[in-house]
Design a protein around this motif. Structure first.
Motif, PDB file in Angstrom:
ATOM      1  N   ASN A   4       0.827  -1.213   0.000  1.00  0.00           N
ATOM      2  CA  ASN A   4       0.000   0.000   0.000  1.00  0.00           C
ATOM      3  C   ASN A   4       0.858   1.259   0.000  1.00  0.00           C
ATOM      4  O   ASN A   4       0.571   2.224  -0.726  1.00  0.00           O
ATOM      5  CB  ASN A   4      -0.928   0.011   1.208  1.00  0.00           C
ATOM      6  N   VAL A   5       1.911   1.240   0.788  1.00  0.00           N
ATOM      7  CA  VAL A   5       2.804   2.391   0.840  1.00  0.00           C
ATOM      8  C   VAL A   5       3.503   2.576  -0.505  1.00  0.00           C
ATOM      9  O   VAL A   5       3.646   3.701  -0.993  1.00  0.00           O
ATOM     10  CB  VAL A   5       3.831   2.221   1.981  1.00  0.00           C
ATOM     11  N   LEU A   6       3.931   1.483  -1.128  1.00  0.00           N
ATOM     12  CA  LEU A   6       4.578   1.577  -2.429  1.00  0.00           C
ATOM     13  C   LEU A   6       3.642   2.163  -3.481  1.00  0.00           C
ATOM     14  O   LEU A   6       4.065   2.982  -4.303  1.00  0.00           O
ATOM     15  CB  LEU A   6       5.085   0.206  -2.876  1.00  0.00           C
ATOM     16  N   LEU A   7       2.386   1.767  -3.460  1.00  0.00           N
ATOM     17  CA  LEU A   7       1.420   2.322  -4.417  1.00  0.00           C
ATOM     18  C   LEU A   7       1.220   3.821  -4.213  1.00  0.00           C
ATOM     19  O   LEU A   7       1.144   4.591  -5.189  1.00  0.00           O
ATOM     20  CB  LEU A   7       0.093   1.588  -4.311  1.00  0.00           C
ATOM     21  N   ILE A   8       1.145   4.236  -2.965  1.00  0.00           N
ATOM     22  CA  ILE A   8       0.963   5.661  -2.673  1.00  0.00           C
ATOM     23  C   ILE A   8       2.184   6.463  -3.131  1.00  0.00           C
ATOM     24  O   ILE A   8       2.062   7.517  -3.764  1.00  0.00           O
ATOM     25  CB  ILE A   8       0.692   5.873  -1.167  1.00  0.00           C
ATOM     26  N   VAL A   9       3.373   5.926  -2.863  1.00  0.00           N
ATOM     27  CA  VAL A   9       4.590   6.638  -3.246  1.00  0.00           C
ATOM     28  C   VAL A   9       4.761   6.647  -4.768  1.00  0.00           C
ATOM     29  O   VAL A   9       5.200   7.645  -5.342  1.00  0.00           O
ATOM     30  CB  VAL A   9       5.812   6.026  -2.533  1.00  0.00           C
ATOM     31  N   PHE A  10       4.393   5.535  -5.444  1.00  0.00           N
ATOM     32  CA  PHE A  10       4.407   5.524  -6.903  1.00  0.00           C
ATOM     33  C   PHE A  10       3.514   6.627  -7.456  1.00  0.00           C
ATOM     34  O   PHE A  10       3.896   7.337  -8.397  1.00  0.00           O
ATOM     35  CB  PHE A  10       3.925   4.169  -7.446  1.00  0.00           C
ATOM     36  N   ALA A  11       2.337   6.791  -6.883  1.00  0.00           N
ATOM     37  CA  ALA A  11       1.408   7.825  -7.352  1.00  0.00           C
ATOM     38  C   ALA A  11       1.972   9.222  -7.108  1.00  0.00           C
ATOM     39  O   ALA A  11       1.865  10.103  -7.975  1.00  0.00           O
ATOM     40  CB  ALA A  11       0.062   7.669  -6.656  1.00  0.00           C
ATOM     41  N   MET A  12       2.601   9.433  -5.962  1.00  0.00           N
ATOM     42  CA  MET A  12       3.154  10.753  -5.650  1.00  0.00           C
ATOM     43  C   MET A  12       4.320  11.109  -6.571  1.00  0.00           C
ATOM     44  O   MET A  12       4.411  12.240  -7.063  1.00  0.00           O
ATOM     45  CB  MET A  12       3.589  10.795  -4.186  1.00  0.00           C
ATOM     46  N   ILE A  13       5.185  10.138  -6.830  1.00  0.00           N
ATOM     47  CA  ILE A  13       6.318  10.413  -7.716  1.00  0.00           C
ATOM     48  C   ILE A  13       5.833  10.564  -9.157  1.00  0.00           C
ATOM     49  O   ILE A  13       6.369  11.375  -9.922  1.00  0.00           O
ATOM     50  CB  ILE A  13       7.395   9.326  -7.573  1.00  0.00           C
TER      51      ILE A  13
END
Length: 89
Positions: A4-13
């Protein structure tokens, strides 16, 4: 949890890459465009590292390191060209 954290960070970047692209296209001056390109390759390095974390492999970290070295050298070359009009003296 990590997924979940990886998906959120992918979206932010990804959002930051889109904003950098906008600055690259609309930027009022050449230094703004160079800074946008520099920031875009740093964000792409972050995406590659996150992808390596997600796959739990180390080969992507080496690729990110190579891109970082090439990006630094290219940024220095472009800045030197803008200042002097010549890369190699």
């Amino acid at each position: 949890m990590l997924e979940n954290v990886l998906l959120i960070v992918f979206a932010m970047i990804g959002l930051s890459l889109v904003l950098n692209l906008w600055r690259l296209v609309v930027g009022p001056s050449v230094p703004d465009r160079i800074l946008a390109l520099d920031t875009m390759y740093i964000n792409s390095i972050a995406l590659i590292v996150l992808y390596g974390i997600g796959l739990k492999t180390q080969i992507y970290f080496e690729a990110a390191l190579l891109i970082a070295m090439i990006g630094f050298v290219s940024t220095v070359a472009v800045c030197k060209y803008l200042l002097r009009g010549d890369i190699i003296e």
